[in-house]
Design an enzyme around this catalytic site. Structure first.
Site, PDB file in Angstrom:
ATOM      1  N   HIS A 123       0.836  -1.203   0.000  1.00 13.11           N
ATOM      2  CA  HIS A 123       0.000   0.000   0.000  1.00 13.11           C
ATOM      3  C   HIS A 123       0.876   1.260   0.000  1.00 13.11           C
ATOM      4  CE1 HIS A 123      -3.662   2.346   1.322  1.00 13.11           C
ATOM      5  NE2 HIS A 123      -2.721   3.129   1.849  1.00 13.11           N
ATOM      6  N   GLU A 124       1.797   1.331   0.946  1.00 14.40           N
ATOM      7  CA  GLU A 124       2.642   2.530   1.048  1.00 14.40           C
ATOM      8  C   GLU A 124       3.548   2.659  -0.180  1.00 14.40           C
ATOM      9  OE1 GLU A 124       1.783   4.659   3.209  1.00 14.40           O
ATOM     10  OE2 GLU A 124       0.555   3.308   4.430  1.00 14.40           O
ATOM     11  N   HIS A 150       1.724   4.755  -2.630  1.00 12.61           N
ATOM     12  CA  HIS A 150       1.859   6.193  -2.344  1.00 12.61           C
ATOM     13  C   HIS A 150       3.242   6.692  -2.767  1.00 12.61           C
ATOM     14  CE1 HIS A 150      -1.844   7.002  -0.186  1.00 12.61           C
ATOM     15  NE2 HIS A 150      -1.628   6.065   0.731  1.00 12.61           N
ATOM     16  N   GLU A 163      -4.641   7.966  -2.670  1.00 11.18           N
ATOM     17  CA  GLU A 163      -5.153   6.688  -2.172  1.00 11.18           C
ATOM     18  C   GLU A 163      -5.463   5.733  -3.336  1.00 11.18           C
ATOM     19  OE1 GLU A 163      -5.022   6.181   0.970  1.00 11.18           O
ATOM     20  OE2 GLU A 163      -6.226   4.382   1.355  1.00 11.18           O
TER      21      GLU A 163
END
Lengths: 496, 496
Positions: A265-266, A269, A295
């Site tokens: 997930h990160e 980003h 997001e």
């Protein structure tokens, strides 16, 4: 050269001070979460406060404001330059609209509120937090008034996180997904696994760290040269510059997907920040454009890539090599383990089917609080009612209910809906990517992520904050957010 | 309350911005050495430059300067308040005296010079560095003129690092130690061990890290609560606030005393910053007063404590438990290993007997360069001559000679003599401490460092920058620097 206009160049030179203070403040925030000794907190908070006052001074400086206004009047600015002006006008507007005392008060109240929230959550005592929440809602209402809005006070707050998005947009958005999601969830629950033994399996933290680092390398994260991974209580990403982007994860010691999928997930980003045009370095458009678009990138990697069958196959050898218990499981097990579906009380642990219902609940309550239709005394009761309505379950205590998220204590009213926007957009971008990139699935299975990274760079990342979210989506995908892609994605994944 | 005067309080409130920028800049510097991804360097350098320009603006701001001048005229300021005024007047004087273009040019030139120096040292090519050194010397001469001096241009530069110290002081100082040190060295060389097998022994880095951390705990370093230890190419200490002090060390993989004694050395710097009166937090006097006094603290712990027989006995069990080869050696071996004496080419590896000769050499050459009595073409030859004269050895190449230190490429002319001052003061403070603290040696042997820490807090640390170095020494020890303590210390240690 993307910036050619002389007036814009002057502005960028002045802006470098603002950029530098933001850079410093960003590093101070990162350090506070990962390495700062505990007792550094008092002085660090003062330093952050002083830097934000200096920033406010620089942004509202008459000379600077005039420079921006003059430059805005010029004809023939290119799209990069127009982007700079748009972003700066927003920054100036926000800084000038809200009186400094109000900012100061909000900063003080949220500081205290965050501490009160931690204590309240620990002691399961809503009353300890309530007076702070009252104060925050009152201040947020004031801020909405200062910023101004056309239809709904929440619009002013929502726009801070997602430029151009209003209650009208979000109501339509949630209106389109609420019922279909409920129906889908019911059907999925009939046949789909609700849990997996790996959820309680303990792991060796050092070994999982190695797995996480290997996965980052596989995905193309430029560790050491332009990026880092550290540990913090709550995973986050910070972009300090085009040459310095950092993510964190956490190691609870069991249920390794929490740590691993947080890393993926990160990474999403981080990749956004890393692939912004390097010519934008230190300019006002050198960051991702909004919370929702950001997001969409993290959720694309977490859900569309990370929760796919192909990804499970791709990383299975890595898992088997490093986690001794993995020999008992197959790639198919990993896929199921990453995708169990079940209504649960905690948002951050929710699967991709139930997740948006958690957000809808918060969005609904935030709107009602901002208009004053409900007050904070009604909140716990309403929380429980809505949980029952949306997911058919009810928290037994406050800490699994109304006290679970930090956002309100930070004064981040208007932030939550961007989580749903991003989650839904991820599926939409996934649709386009799998259509535009030949052999998309096959590439994931064999760990070739280069073309996928380039696709995202081309469609989203390189623009930084040049275009507002809606315009960016139109330009790159020919349409704004369309929740049907998300619903079709879930249907195909869980019901076929 | 140490600060009571209303005008001083106003000044401190304004100063908080300056403090915050220094705090931010300090963290950015720390991060650059320990954790920053490589490619972050370009943007980080720009950010540092912007912050230092903002700092310059704030310090030279007319309103602030007037506030300080007005406050200085008041009667009845207490000693804390007088300290604040003294330090601020110096900061203002330095910032105002040197034109911003000169600071900018020095910053640019030293940036390039540092890179050129690294390359020159690697390639053993003095000519690559020479033009940058020429430029730096020229700028430093200008800076000396801008700052002003009474007797010698070097005085102006020396004062930047050691308030109130001049060529007259340092000439007397080195004059008192040069001959006695030469004689001592000759005698010591006759009987004392010149090397030890542990110097080439390899170690496990993780295990030595554990030893270092245990030693820090033993000494009373508040790890996690107020302090950290990390790894960097060159060990250093940074005080970010009374609640946040950080040291670094390095792990070469052999000759473990380099890493271990660096930790003890940096602990001395850190303890100074940690024991400054907490009421000084964020004020202009919340740091150690000068480079020399700081070095006296690091050298006290490194040499007087760390190189003592009692310390070797104290840490021996720890070493034996963690380093497997230690079973072959006794505490006496460790003592000898920590104290071998031999003229060598590299300053940072020098023992406590030969160390000051390295500094005298640099001091002598710096003075000659600043007055123009020699130019940079003469430098390598003179370096070699002086090495021969002071230590009886000659480097075969530039990288073990004139190119070994980074200081000149950083423009830090005037810094070196503070190393000797600190080394000599450490022995002087050691004399007083061992006389004032009953059972001083015994306490080291048994690892009771509390009273020693308190002694240093009481005599030196708590004052921060309240008093200039000479005044501090007079006040706390009844005398200024007296090299005879150092000579007696060496004589007793190595010849009895």
């Amino acid at each position: 050269m993307v910036f050619e206009n002389e007036k814009i160049k002057e502005i960028l030179e002045y802006y470098r001070k603002i950029w530098a203070l933001n850079h410093a403040s960003g590093l101070m925030g990162w350090d506070m979460e990962v390495y700062m000794p505990k007792e550094g907190v008092r002085e660090r908070s003062v330093a952050q406060g002083e830097l934000s006052m200096l920033l406010h001074q620089l942004i509202t400086d008459d000379k600077f404001v005039e420079m921006v206004e003059k430059a805005a009047e010029q004809e023939g600015l290119n799209e990069y330059e127009q982007g700079v002006i748009r972003v700066l006008k927003r920054e100036i507007k926000h800084a000038k609209a809200i009186p400094r005392e109000v900012i100061g008060e909000l900063s003080r109240v949220t500081g205290e509120a965050t501490m009160a929230w931690r204590e309240a959550r620990e002691k399961n005592d809503y009353e300890k937090f309530k007076p702070y929440l009252d104060k925050i809602i009152e201040l947020e209402r004031k801020i909405a008034d200062y910023l101004g809005y056309e239809e709904h006070p929440y619009d002013a707050l929502a726009d801070l996180f997602e430029e151009g998005y209003t209650v009208r947009d979000y109501d339509r958005f949630f209106g389109e997904i609420e019922k279909p999601l409920k129906n889908l969830l019911q059907k999925i629950m009939e046949n789909w696994p609700k849990e997996h033994p790996l959820e309680s399996r303990e792991y060796d933290k050092e070994k999982l760290k190695k797995v996480n680092l290997e996965i980052l390398k596989l995905l193309g994260y430029p560790l050491e040269s332009r990026a880092r991974m550290d540990v913090s209580a709550h995973p986050f990403t910070i972009g300090l510059g085009v040459g310095d982007v950092r993510i964190t994860t956490r190691y609870e010691g069991f249920d390794f997907k929490r740590s691993l999928l947080a890393v993926v997930h990160e990474f999403g980003h981080a990749l956004y920040e890393l692939q912004i045009s390097p010519e934008f370095s230190m300019s006002p458009i050198a960051h991702g454009v909004s919370s929702g678009i950001h997001e969409s990138q993290s959720r694309f990697w977490e859900n569309i890539i990370g929760r796919s069958k192909e990804f499970a196959e791709n990383i299975y050898p890595l898992l088997k090599e490093n986690l001794d218990f993995m020999a008992e499981y197959s790639p198919e097990d990993i896929y199921i383990y990453f995708n169990t579906v079940k209504p649960s009380l905690i948002r951050v642990e929710a699967d991709e089917v139930t997740y948006n219902m958690h957000i809808l609940l918060r969005y609904t309550l935030e709107k009602l609080m901002i208009t004053g239709e409900i007050n904070t005394s009604d909140l716990p009761e309403l929380w429980n009612e809505k949980m029952e309505e949306y997911l058919g379950i009810k928290p037994k205590d406050y800490k699994d209910g109304v006290l679970q998220d930090i956002h309100w204590s930070l004064g981040s009213i208007g932030y939550f809906p961007t989580y749903s926007l991003g989650t839904v957009l991820a599926a939409q971008i996934g649709y386009h990517a799998s259509r535009d990139i030949p052999g998309f699935q096959e590439k994931i299975r064999s760990g070739e992520y280069g073309e996928i990274r380039e696709y995202l760079r081309d469609k989203v990342h390189r623009y930084g904050s040049m275009y507002p979210p809606k315009e960016l989506l139109k330009k790159s995908f020919g349409e704004e957010v369309e929740p049907r892609y998300f619903l079709e994605y879930l249907e195909k994944k869980y019901l076929s």
